[in-house]
Scaffold this active site. Sequence first.
Site, PDB file in Angstrom:
ATOM      1  N   GLN A  29      14.033  34.244  48.177  1.00 22.79           N
ATOM      2  CA  GLN A  29      12.957  33.840  49.087  1.00 22.79           C
ATOM      3  C   GLN A  29      13.553  33.399  50.418  1.00 22.79           C
ATOM      4  O   GLN A  29      12.814  33.141  51.364  1.00 22.79           O
ATOM      5  CB  GLN A  29      12.172  32.665  48.482  1.00 22.79           C
ATOM      6  CG  GLN A  29      11.491  33.007  47.178  1.00 22.79           C
ATOM      7  CD  GLN A  29      11.019  31.730  46.489  1.00 22.79           C
ATOM      8  OE1 GLN A  29       9.952  31.226  46.783  1.00 22.79           O
ATOM      9  NE2 GLN A  29      11.825  31.216  45.587  1.00 22.79           N
ATOM     10  N   ASN A  30      14.857  33.271  50.473  1.00 17.56           N
ATOM     11  CA  ASN A  30      15.490  32.683  51.654  1.00 17.56           C
ATOM     12  C   ASN A  30      15.568  33.675  52.809  1.00 17.56           C
ATOM     13  O   ASN A  30      15.790  34.872  52.601  1.00 17.56           O
ATOM     14  CB  ASN A  30      16.899  32.185  51.309  1.00 17.56           C
ATOM     15  CG  ASN A  30      16.856  31.103  50.248  1.00 17.56           C
ATOM     16  OD1 ASN A  30      15.803  30.539  49.996  1.00 17.56           O
ATOM     17  ND2 ASN A  30      17.987  30.823  49.610  1.00 17.56           N
TER      18      ASN A  30
ATOM     19  N   ASP B 249      17.763  32.967  55.269  1.00 16.49           N
ATOM     20  CA  ASP B 249      18.999  32.553  55.946  1.00 16.49           C
ATOM     21  C   ASP B 249      20.097  33.614  55.954  1.00 16.49           C
ATOM     22  O   ASP B 249      21.134  33.439  56.600  1.00 16.49           O
ATOM     23  CB  ASP B 249      19.527  31.235  55.337  1.00 16.49           C
ATOM     24  CG  ASP B 249      19.816  31.334  53.834  1.00 16.49           C
ATOM     25  OD1 ASP B 249      20.125  32.435  53.331  1.00 16.49           O
ATOM     26  OD2 ASP B 249      19.734  30.280  53.162  1.00 16.49           O
TER      27      ASP B 249
ATOM     28  N   HIS C 109      10.997  37.207  51.788  1.00 13.54           N
ATOM     29  CA  HIS C 109      10.279  36.579  52.902  1.00 13.54           C
ATOM     30  C   HIS C 109      10.833  36.971  54.269  1.00 13.54           C
ATOM     31  O   HIS C 109      10.528  36.325  55.258  1.00 13.54           O
ATOM     32  CB  HIS C 109      10.280  35.051  52.738  1.00 13.54           C
ATOM     33  CG  HIS C 109       9.470  34.581  51.564  1.00 13.54           C
ATOM     34  ND1 HIS C 109       9.565  33.316  51.021  1.00 13.54           N
ATOM     35  CD2 HIS C 109       8.528  35.225  50.831  1.00 13.54           C
ATOM     36  CE1 HIS C 109       8.725  33.210  49.992  1.00 13.54           C
ATOM     37  NE2 HIS C 109       8.100  34.353  49.861  1.00 13.54           N
TER      38      HIS C 109
ATOM     39  N   ALA D 232      23.433  23.867  42.448  1.00 19.82           N
ATOM     40  CA  ALA D 232      23.713  25.295  42.232  1.00 19.82           C
ATOM     41  C   ALA D 232      25.181  25.656  42.461  1.00 19.82           C
ATOM     42  O   ALA D 232      25.756  26.448  41.702  1.00 19.82           O
ATOM     43  CB  ALA D 232      22.826  26.116  43.161  1.00 19.82           C
TER      44      ALA D 232
ATOM     45  N   GLY E 136      17.309  27.069  42.354  1.00 16.23           N
ATOM     46  CA  GLY E 136      17.000  26.314  43.574  1.00 16.23           C
ATOM     47  C   GLY E 136      15.691  26.653  44.243  1.00 16.23           C
ATOM     48  O   GLY E 136      15.648  26.722  45.474  1.00 16.23           O
ATOM     49  N   THR E 137      14.649  26.847  43.444  1.00 16.37           N
ATOM     50  CA  THR E 137      13.326  27.003  44.057  1.00 16.37           C
ATOM     51  C   THR E 137      12.340  26.027  43.445  1.00 16.37           C
ATOM     52  O   THR E 137      12.401  25.764  42.237  1.00 16.37           O
ATOM     53  CB  THR E 137      12.788  28.449  43.942  1.00 16.37           C
ATOM     54  OG1 THR E 137      11.465  28.491  44.516  1.00 16.37           O
ATOM     55  CG2 THR E 137      12.742  28.965  42.513  1.00 16.37           C
ATOM     56  N   SER E 138      11.424  25.526  44.296  1.00 17.55           N
ATOM     57  CA  SER E 138      10.386  24.618  43.795  1.00 17.55           C
ATOM     58  C   SER E 138       9.320  25.394  43.032  1.00 17.55           C
ATOM     59  O   SER E 138       8.452  24.788  42.403  1.00 17.55           O
ATOM     60  CB  SER E 138       9.748  23.847  44.957  1.00 17.55           C
ATOM     61  OG  SER E 138       9.209  24.762  45.897  1.00 17.55           O
TER      62      SER E 138
ATOM     63  N   ASN F  97      18.275  23.803  38.719  1.00 19.61           N
ATOM     64  CA  ASN F  97      17.646  23.017  39.781  1.00 19.61           C
ATOM     65  C   ASN F  97      18.103  21.565  39.632  1.00 19.61           C
ATOM     66  O   ASN F  97      18.445  21.136  38.531  1.00 19.61           O
ATOM     67  CB  ASN F  97      16.109  23.107  39.682  1.00 19.61           C
ATOM     68  CG  ASN F  97      15.422  22.788  41.000  1.00 19.61           C
ATOM     69  OD1 ASN F  97      15.589  21.709  41.559  1.00 19.61           O
ATOM     70  ND2 ASN F  97      14.636  23.730  41.492  1.00 19.61           N
TER      71      ASN F  97
END
Length: 255
Positions: free
Chosen positions: A108-109, A111, A129, A245, A201-203, A227
């Site tokens: 989803q990053n 960066d 994304h 992570a 590492g995702t909510s 997480n």
Amino acid sequence: MGETSSTAAESVDRARSLLRRARRVVALTGAGVSAESGVPTFRGQGGLWRQYRAEDLATPAAFAHDPRLVWEWYGWRRGVVSGCAPNAAHAALASAAAAHDDFRIVTQNVDGLHVQAAQHVRAMPLELHGSLYRSRCTRCDHRWDDRGTIDATSRETLPRCAACGMLARPDIVWFGEALDPSVLGEAMRLAENAEVCFVIGTSALVHPAAGLADLTRRHGGSVIEINVADTPLTPTATVSVRGPAAAIVPDLLAS
Ligand code: OAD
């Protein structure tokens, strides 16, 4: 069924053995995988959406209202991320993807750190994304790699399309917008076929990305969650490992 109570060491052992046995793995990552690289997450302590309003910066309406402000924010984020490097989790995932064609990274990053870590991989990470390093024309939809600094002093200095001269926008999926259907379709196919969805590492609050782990589970695969905190996925995950992570992912993937 989700995990019953087990010790941290048991969770790590279970996750390691699921990953070793699986031939088809999809690693689904979120902002937490880049936290130890110094990239701010969105929610939680120090998260971007605690300091800024997404409605003002990451929606089509915000861009229509004030493209200068939106570009200024994305220019700032591009600058922050340019000073960050992939961490040990990105590197371990990149090595796994290089070693096994059926180990795929879906992020989803925006960066670009998975792409930076994955220089020699045939199947590049899927960026659900979009990317901070791509721009797109608001009229003709032309897209291009764009790593430059953003001059947002006025509307006239903002990036423009090289093809038609119209105002450009960041090539990022904003709230209220649909994901690229071909990218989402490929991610769904990978999740359905995966023996393990390795969620890092995702909510797990933003859909459709958050639904990919459920897709794996409903097709008979396992879900491993890494997480620092519980998420909505935790109750149904096959195994959850609590911790950062950059320490846990390399440990789980070490041969
Ligand atoms: P969030 O900021 O919502 O969640 C980050 C998650 O990472 C949280 O669950 C943290 O507990 C966890 N975390 C933090 N540090 C960690 C570490 N060192 N190791 C492991 N986990 C850690 O970020 P996302 O879930 O990626 O959308 O957010 C999803 C989407 O919402 C983003 O792609 C973005 C945002 O609005 C767009 O930009 C379109």
